[in-house]
Design an enzyme around this catalytic site. Structure first.
Site, PDB file in Angstrom:
ATOM      1  N   GLU A 149      -5.969   7.713   7.977  1.00  0.00           N
ATOM      2  CA  GLU A 149      -5.662   8.653   6.889  1.00  0.00           C
ATOM      3  C   GLU A 149      -4.171   9.029   6.968  1.00  0.00           C
ATOM      4  OE1 GLU A 149      -7.254   9.676   4.153  1.00  0.00           O
ATOM      5  OE2 GLU A 149      -8.898   8.343   4.688  1.00  0.00           O
ATOM      6  N   SER A 150      -3.429   8.564   5.944  1.00  0.00           N
ATOM      7  CA  SER A 150      -1.968   8.668   5.986  1.00  0.00           C
ATOM      8  C   SER A 150      -1.445  10.093   6.191  1.00  0.00           C
ATOM      9  CB  SER A 150      -1.379   8.092   4.694  1.00  0.00           C
ATOM     10  OG  SER A 150      -1.923   8.744   3.551  1.00  0.00           O
ATOM     11  N   LYS A 184      -9.706  -9.246   7.427  1.00  0.00           N
ATOM     12  CA  LYS A 184      -9.456  -8.133   8.354  1.00  0.00           C
ATOM     13  C   LYS A 184      -9.948  -8.497   9.754  1.00  0.00           C
ATOM     14  CE  LYS A 184      -9.948  -4.787   4.619  1.00  0.00           C
ATOM     15  NZ  LYS A 184     -10.808  -3.791   3.981  1.00  0.00           N
ATOM     16  N   CYS A 243       0.819  -1.234   0.000  1.00  0.00           N
ATOM     17  CA  CYS A 243       0.000   0.000   0.000  1.00  0.00           C
ATOM     18  C   CYS A 243       0.847   1.277   0.000  1.00  0.00           C
ATOM     19  CB  CYS A 243      -0.916  -0.007   1.219  1.00  0.00           C
ATOM     20  SG  CYS A 243      -1.841   1.525   1.389  1.00  0.00           S
ATOM     21  N   VAL A 300      -5.700   0.702   5.483  1.00  0.00           N
ATOM     22  CA  VAL A 300      -4.398   1.018   6.062  1.00  0.00           C
ATOM     23  C   VAL A 300      -3.880   2.287   5.383  1.00  0.00           C
ATOM     24  CG1 VAL A 300      -3.824  -1.352   6.642  1.00  0.00           C
ATOM     25  CG2 VAL A 300      -3.167  -0.468   4.402  1.00  0.00           C
TER      26      VAL A 300
HETATM   27  N1  LIG Z   1      -6.917   8.032   1.947  1.00  0.00           N
HETATM   28  C1  LIG Z   1      -6.381   6.867   2.578  1.00  0.00           C
HETATM   29  C2  LIG Z   1      -6.249   5.759   1.572  1.00  0.00           C
HETATM   30  C3  LIG Z   1      -5.818   4.416   2.203  1.00  0.00           C
HETATM   31  C4  LIG Z   1      -6.105   3.247   1.262  1.00  0.00           C
HETATM   32  O1  LIG Z   1      -6.804   3.380   0.259  1.00  0.00           O
HETATM   33  N2  LIG Z   1      -5.561   2.064   1.625  1.00  0.00           N
HETATM   34  C5  LIG Z   1      -5.894   0.868   0.869  1.00  0.00           C
HETATM   35  C6  LIG Z   1      -4.673   0.084   0.462  1.00  0.00           C
HETATM   36  S1  LIG Z   1      -3.552   0.977  -0.565  1.00  0.00           S
HETATM   37  C7  LIG Z   1      -6.682  -0.077   1.749  1.00  0.00           C
HETATM   38  O2  LIG Z   1      -6.433  -0.187   2.931  1.00  0.00           O
HETATM   39  N3  LIG Z   1      -7.651  -0.804   1.174  1.00  0.00           N
HETATM   40  C8  LIG Z   1      -8.409  -1.747   1.925  1.00  0.00           C
HETATM   41  C9  LIG Z   1      -9.046  -2.785   1.066  1.00  0.00           C
HETATM   42  O3  LIG Z   1      -8.739  -2.802  -0.124  1.00  0.00           O
HETATM   43  O4  LIG Z   1      -9.817  -3.591   1.592  1.00  0.00           O
HETATM   44  C10 LIG Z   1      -5.043   7.226   3.238  1.00  0.00           C
HETATM   45  O5  LIG Z   1      -4.395   8.178   2.781  1.00  0.00           O
HETATM   46  O6  LIG Z   1      -4.666   6.601   4.246  1.00  0.00           O
END
Ligand SMILES: N[C@@H](CCC(=O)N[C@@H](CS)C(=O)NCC(=O)O)C(=O)O
Length: 219
Positions: free
Chosen positions: A61-62, A36, A9, A49
């Protein structure tokens, strides 16, 4: 401090880099998206994440996690002191999340050869905008976004550029030749100890983005 993260990620990559740059120790909890745990969903209501647990607080939120880390551990600051520059960091991080990434993923997910050229061109224009309105205005002699010192802005963008070999492999996307600052920045970032410590290989990204990208499309 616990970080819920996933190796693939790019957003979690941002927070891992911030923790490393600041020299903070943390427990790394790798999340399997297909399985999860309740503990993860309790700290990450969107089920995404990165998520951070620290001192009884749960954060997600990163970009927000990274600002929290910088404010909570002000030694080795990763935000500039001047309010106008702090605002620029937020403007360009916002640009990454709200404009650049959606166009990037549109190129990668597209499987129609007829649409490829137009989608690719949009991302290349975004890269030129970063070069000319971002780096040329803010980075002086570089090599980082804000000049000599690395900042949260570098950490917000770099994970997408570590993955560049996969975009090149599947979609022929590369940094345009007329973006020398961006190229030099990517090289400087690639050399940082924090980046090297957790870097993945080009093959890792090519393998892991095959579901998204599918087959190679001719440019
Ligand atoms: N806006 C969020 C985006 C985080 C995000 O999209 N993470 C993805 C992985 S890159 C995720 O956890 N996806 C969960 C899933 O696919 O079930 C941030 O900046 O933290």
């Amino acid at each position: 401090m616990q970080l819920f993260t996933a190796r693939v990620c790019p957003y979690a990559h941002r927070s891992r880099l911030a923790l490393l740059e600041k020299g903070l120790s943390f427990e790394h909890i790798e999340i399997d998206f297909k399985n999860k745990s309740e503990a993860f969903l309790a700290v990450s209501p969107y089920g995404k994440v990165p998520a951070l647990e620290h001192n009884g607080q749960t954060l997600y939120e990163s970009l927000i996690i990274n600002e929290y880390l910088d404010e909570t551990f002000p030694e080795t600051p990763l935000m500039p002191a001047q309010p106008a520059l702090r605002a620029k960091v937020r403007i360009w991080a916002h640009y990454c999340d709200n404009y650049f990434i959606s166009d990037l993923y549109a190129v990668i997910k597209n499987r129609e050869a007829e649409q490829h050229g137009e989608l690719l061109g949009k991302v290349e224009e975004r890269l030129r905008f970063i070069e000319n309105d971002g780096f040329a205005q803010l980075s002086g002699d570089g090599p980082y976004w804000l000049g000599a010192e690395v900042s949260l802005l570098d950490l917000a963008w770099f994970p997408f550029f570590e993955r560049l070999p996969a975009w090149t492999h599947y979609r022929g996307l590369d940094i345009p030749a007329d973006c020398p600052r961006l190229k030099a920045w990517r090289a400087a970032m690639t050399d940082r100890p924090s980046v090297r410590e957790i870097a993945n290989t080009a093959d890792y990204y090519i393998d892991n983005y095959s579901n998204y990208a599918g087959e190679v499309l001719a440019a």
